[in-house]
Design a protein around this motif. Sequence first.
Motif: not given
Lengths: 215, 215
Positions: B165-188
């Motif tokens: 259940m954690a992963d199925l929340c994580l993936v859509p949130q990362v999708f949104n983050a990319r759509r809005f050009d959020c900084h993701l470098d600190q999230l290995p």
Amino acid sequence: MLRLYSYFRSSASYRVRIALNLKGLAYETVPVHLVRDGGRQHGPEFRALNPAGQVPVLDDHGQVFTQSLAIVEYLEETHPEPPLLPRDAAGRARVRAIAQSIACDIHPLNNLRVLQYLSRNLHVDEAAKTAWYRYWTEQGLAAVEALLAADLRTGTFCHGDSPTMADLCLVPQVFNARRFDCHLDQLPTVMRINEACLNLPAFAAAAPSRQPDAE
Amino acid sequence: MLRLYSYFRSSASYRVRIALNLKGLAYETVPVHLVRDGGRQHGPEFRALNPAGQVPVLDDHGQVFTQSLAIVEYLEETHPEPPLLPRDAAGRARVRAIAQSIACDIHPLNNLRVLQYLSRNLHVDEAAKTAWYRYWTEQGLAAVEALLAADLRTGTFCHGDSPTMADLCLVPQVFNARRFDCHLDQLPTVMRINEACLNLPAFAAAAPSRQPDAE
């Protein structure tokens, strides 16, 4: 020993306090002041416990748990009696949906960090901030009212005649709504259930005013 | 027949699509356009189904379920295999806490109705709205990263080596983050897990671009 990191006015902490009381579980309160010193939840000591810098945190003999509804589900699984979820899958889904209507749709928009962002970053004045607070609360509680009023499974409490996970979200949200003078006239079912809950010692003892850190 | 009222870009719908796919459950998509005609979720027909006016809604042979995580718990209880929660109470609490860190702390601040309120009621300009979006996403995902990176229970996925259940929340949130050009470098850790998920057909088929209502 169960230890709850809590703030008297935090409605997420309030939910867990009600659950602990309904389960008859003794616990020690560790107050975390969310305003003093710029917010003690942001300090390194508390961040080591919960990187999100949020209360509540439950410490169960050294195991640390975060997120109020995840904590309540944990208490339900480890201390099943009295149950805070009904037995049938459809009923459980309904109770969780009511709880999440509050925990996901209302409360996140109105908690301290969001109000601080509105003031500090968006320079929103007090009147507009209060309007924001009331808008999300009133709209969100109207949706909860509709869920409750239209369903024969609603009883003395949100689901049947014993309190569930839905009720322990409802009461803190109504407490907040009253604090911000929201309009509650259109919510007869919500308010009736709120009163029924407050008559139970488990709910009454969890109230902000009765916490050791109450101001 | 399972019927999912969904919008291709709704990340709460995306979560449920992943869960249905992981469980191997066939379902029919009923698209609800959240923007067209002022938002079809606000129409009387949809409000009769869900008074909150939100997707997703799952119709399971006439029984109606709302709130994405309540729906996922319902699917878990009615179709236990493959499990989306671990077996032990502490592990289940951890998975639910990660899921709620996204579903309660990030997503509610950034969904359509909130962005609309910022523009229409608070007259926030596009730049400040984007800053708001990025602030909550970046701060929230940093907390998720800390939860994941510091815990030996993190595996190929958020909890161990099968998706939860954690992963199925994580993936859509990362999708949104990319759509809005959020900084993701600190999230290995977040990004490594996101990639592992996207390699699974259940996640890939749930992507917004692969929905019947994709634009």
